[in-house]
Design a protein around this motif. Structure first.
Motif: not given
Ligand code: AMP
Length: 544
Positions: A163-183
């Motif tokens: 986490i410390a190596s990541g960017d807190e200002a990362y912008a979420w991408p936009e995509f289709d709401e029917n995209t899979a996200c959990g299993m």
């Protein structure tokens, strides 16, 4: 003609964005796996989730559609992984550590998980398993450098360093709401576990549905504690519906015994909580042993996963002044399908009549449609007595299993056959009478094992009860009641049968009562009828 309203895809990270922006300081208190209580808030979890998303892309090579697994308790870190990975377009596959190791290996391979995020607790388990899951690239251990274990896991990565190596200002991408996200895989009591693949849209809609007034009524003044694990069907939506409603969160981490749950309930001033009956049984026993303890803040307890015994519901309502919502659902339904809350109609029932209704599994909220049918698919009446196969439809209900498994459960009109047998009464309250495979078939008629169990549990001296059908030369099957006595009780077979007498029709009366020290449970906390039937195979009923 299309409407002229804005496109606003229902993406789960919008839920966290909302909570961070408008309820940013609402606390998230967790029992950490390392030991101490940990405090954070939505604003911080949001920043760290973005940092994690950027680190997952840069360091783990994840992109849209990548599947990672978690084997983790309910903590703030697990929440960050959900939002961070889902938000970057990845898929979070939650692993249930209570499954047999062969099943876990099967699931990881079937889902093609690329990395596994694991709590310290499960490092030894995964060390043993890692050779069976060769395509997993490495393991992210949910702790800081100071607590990193000495491990043989390949490519171990420290979560806090990642986490410390990541960017807190990362912008979420936009995509289709029917995209899979959990299993999440079903517990698979018969055959291999089957994968359910949630989408952003289904999770957001389900989270909103659960927050509705006639569901869990999640508000920003609430403090919600999902005791039900995040690896068990979305923690019954609370990891989504709490931030949707702006409610604070209390995460119980690895300790689910009565004393630890009581500590979290009081420490966090929890107003709403949810878990399977066995968890509440442990809490109530702890409270019974400590009669001075009270639950003044706890407003409502959601109980589901298996039928909630009347004794548990009454103890919460009558002794501790907390309301109980009996809920039913399944992994395939995200998971909530019905909740036992009052309506304008039932409000006028007498207290006694309301209890009869309240004990049922409840009514479907908006976005769940249900019906009961006979084996030929014909709809059955809502008269409260006719049993039928329970079928459901809705935007947060699976239309297929992952990779096309289990096609028989879905019909041409889109109804999903739950495998449960139920009645629906004239007020619209559904009552599960059995799993289709557990119903006891005697002389061509059905006996509800759940009803026998519930009545038996009201018998003083009975700690736990399970009814199973065993082969009978004349009646096809007859019920055997398996009972665990309460500590110190010497209750006999005749005491139990006397208690049932008059509360059920004569031919439902179990042919025998067998006392055992322990009743086996499945990985999701349900009584393992399969194991009991195997254990009692060849059992001779008196007089046969
Ligand atoms: P799972 O997918 O592991 O959550 O299991 C779903 C199954 O658990 C349902 O199909 C029911 O058989 C059972 N179940 C869940 N909630 C209840 C409840 N309140 N009463 C009776 N059975 C339940």
């Amino acid at each position: 003609m299309r409407g002229l309203m804005q496109e606003f895809p229902l993406l789960v990270h919008r839920v966290l964005d909302h909570a961070a922006r408008w309820h940013g300081t609402r606390p998230i208190i967790s029992r950490s796996v390392e030991g101490p209580l940990h405090r954070t808030d939505y604003a911080t979890v949001s920043r760290r989730s973005r940092a994690l998303a950027s680190a997952c892309e840069a360091r783990l090579g994840l992109s849209m559609g990548s599947v990672i697994a978690t084997m983790a308790w309910n903590t703030w870190r697990h929440l960050e992984i959900w939002y961070g990975v889902m938000g970057m377009g990845g898929i979070v596959h939650t692993l249930n550590p209570r499954l047999f190791t062969d099943q876990i290996a099967y699931i990881v391979n079937h889902a093609e998980d690329q990395w596994i995020f694991t709590d310290l607790t499960f490092v030894p388990l995964l060390e043993k398993l890692q050779d069976q899951i060769p395509h997993v690239k490495g393991f992210i251990i949910l702790t800081d450098e100071a607590h990193m274990p000495n491990t043989t896991l390949r490519n171990p990565i420290c979560y806090e360093t990642l986490i410390a190596s990541g960017d807190e200002a990362y912008a979420w991408p936009e995509f289709d709401e029917n995209t899979a996200c959990g299993m999440c895989y079903t517990s698979g009591t018969t055959g291999h576990p089957k994968g359910v693949l949630y989408s952003h849209r289904s999770n957001v809609l389900h989270g909103m549905m659960c927050a509705l007034g006639d569901a869990m009524a999640i508000k920003s003044i609430d403090v919600a504690m999902p005791v039900v694990p995040m690896f068990h069907a979305n923690a019954w939506s609370l990891a989504f519906s709490a931030p949707i409603g702006g409610a604070a969160l209390v995460m119980p981490g690895p300790k689910l015994d009565g004393a630890s749950i009581y500590e979290m309930l009081t420490e966090g001033c929890v107003t709403i909580t949810a878990a399977v009956p066995t968890v509440w049984l442990m809490l109530l026993q702890y409270l019974e042993q400590n009669p001075d303890l009270r639950l003044p803040q706890l407003n409502r307890v959601v109980i589901g996963g298996s039928a909630c015994p009347e004794s548990i519901m009454k103890a919460f309502v009558e002794t501790y002044g907390s309301d109980v919502i009996h809920a039913w659902g399944m992994t395939e339904m995200s998971p909530i399908g019905s909740l036992g809350v009052p309506t304008g109609q039932t409000n006028s029932l007498s207290a006694e009549d309301w209890w009869t209704v309240k004990l049922k599994q409840g009514r479907p909220p908006f976005m769940v449609d249900m019906k009961i049918t006979d084996d030929g698919g014909n709809a059955l009446p809502h008269d409260g007595t006719t049993f039928g196969r329970l079928k459901v439809k809705g935007p947060a209900i699976a239309r297929s299993y992952y990779k096309g498994d289990g096609v028989n459960a879905f019909d041409a009109e889109g109804w999903f056959d739950t495998g449960d047998v139920a009645t629906i009464d004239p007020h619209g309250y559904m009552q599960i009478t059995d799993r289709a495979k557990d119903v006891i078939k005697s002389g061509g008629e059905w006996i509800s094992s759940i009803e026998l169990e519930n009545i038996a549990l009201g018998c003083p001296g009975v700690h736990e009860a399970a009814a199973i059908g065993l082969p009978h030369p004349r009646w096809d099957e007859r019920p055997l009641l398996v009972v665990v006595r309460r500590q110190g009780s010497a209750i006999s077979r005749d005491d139990v049968l006397r208690h049932l007498d008059g509360k059920i029709v004569k031919w439902w009366m179990p042919d025998d009562v067998a006392f055992v020290d322990e009743i086996p449970h499945t990985a999701t906390g349900k009584i393992s009828k399969l194991e009991l039937r195997t254990r009692f195979k060849g059992y001779a009923f008196p007089g046969t």
